[in-house]
Design a protein around this motif. Structure first.
Motif, mmCIF file in Angstrom:
data_model
loop_
_atom_site.group_PDB
_atom_site.id
_atom_site.type_symbol
_atom_site.label_atom_id
_atom_site.label_comp_id
_atom_site.label_asym_id
_atom_site.label_seq_id
_atom_site.Cartn_x
_atom_site.Cartn_y
_atom_site.Cartn_z
ATOM 1 N N PRO A 110 0.810 -1.220 0.000
ATOM 2 C CA PRO A 110 0.000 0.000 0.000
ATOM 3 C C PRO A 110 0.846 1.274 0.000
ATOM 4 O O PRO A 110 0.509 2.251 -0.685
ATOM 5 C CB PRO A 110 -0.832 -0.135 1.289
ATOM 6 N N GLU A 111 1.939 1.267 0.754
ATOM 7 C CA GLU A 111 2.820 2.432 0.746
ATOM 8 C C GLU A 111 3.474 2.614 -0.615
ATOM 9 O O GLU A 111 3.607 3.741 -1.113
ATOM 10 C CB GLU A 111 3.901 2.267 1.815
ATOM 11 N N ASN A 130 1.326 4.506 -3.004
ATOM 12 C CA ASN A 130 1.408 5.956 -2.820
ATOM 13 C C ASN A 130 2.673 6.520 -3.464
ATOM 14 O O ASN A 130 2.652 7.599 -4.059
ATOM 15 C CB ASN A 130 1.396 6.293 -1.324
#
Length: 243
Positions: A46-47, A50
């Motif tokens: 998920p990071e 980003n």
């Protein structure tokens, strides 16, 4: 907020750079701005999503020179999915203190950098980190938290054993040490406590404005209170055998 000095690493247009344990991507973004071919590597997918979005935004807003490239790759630092000697520069900022098998991770870092290539490794400095551990068990006794406190000589020994030659060292982020001491003293989960909140506002102001007074203060305090130890190394010409 950068911990690594990119001028010392020789990162520029065409450099092949991997940021191992990139987190939110601060060092990957700087390498991309400088025209490098960047791999942002982390196990937090998920990071990484980003980070990939920010790469796209930087390109669309013209923040990177022609020829620069950037991508994200998920994976484990103990098994980097790249061939030997794939990169001109390897960055590993604030990750080794999280890894129980740090020797294996270090050998992976050395394996993927080319002979003569540069490596930057940063970890929490012994004294500021030791104060945090003494003030709060919750600071480090969490899933994925810090599993050790490095002494500089210990870390250097591991890096040299992996075929890396030290060429420089420094300390960084002295103004951040008191913030973490405050957090540990009042409780790391107490986001509403006025003391760390006020100090955090000052740190944000400092990062956004970079005023002369705080930049000078941090430069003078870094040798004493720098939160991070930063080591710069070069891969020796001898081949590193992976463990």
């Amino acid at each position: 907020m950068l911990t690594v000095d990119f001028d010392r690493l020789g990162v520029g247009p065409g450099s092949k750079v991997i940021d191992v344990g990139c987190g939110a991507g601060r060092h990957s973004f700087e390498a991309y701005r400088r025209g490098a071919d960047v791999v942002a590597f982390d196990q937090d997918e998920p990071e990484l999503a980003n980070v990939a979005s920010m790469f796209e935004a930087m390109a669309s807003e013209g923040q990177v020179p022609d020829g620069a490239a950037a991508r994200t790759v998920p994976g484990d630092a103990l098994e980097l999915p790249f061939a030997d000697e794939s990169f001109d520069c390897v960055i590993a900022s604030e990750i080794l203190e999280h890894i129980p098998e740090d020797d294996k991770a270090i050998w992976q870092l050395a394996r993927v950098v080319r002979p003569g290539g540069t490596v930057a490794v940063t970890v929490p400095r012994w004294l500021p980190e030791r104060v945090c551990w003494l003030l709060s068990d919750a600071y480090h006794e969490v899933e994925g938290g810090h599993v050790r406190i490095y002494r500089e000589s210990e870390l250097l020994g591991k890096l040299v054993a992996a075929g890396l030659r030290p060429v420089g060292r420094e300390h960084a982020h002295a103004l951040h040490s008191p913030y973490w001491w405050l957090k540990c003293a009042v409780g790391v989960d107490r986001e509403d406590h006025p003391l760390p909140k006020a100090y955090h506002r000052m740190l944000v102001w400092d990062m956004m404005r970079a005023p002369l007074v705080t930049r000078t203060a941090e430069r003078l305090l870094n040798p004493l209170l720098g939160k991070s130890l930063v080591l710069y190394l070069v891969k020796r010409e001898a081949t590193v055998v992976a463990r």
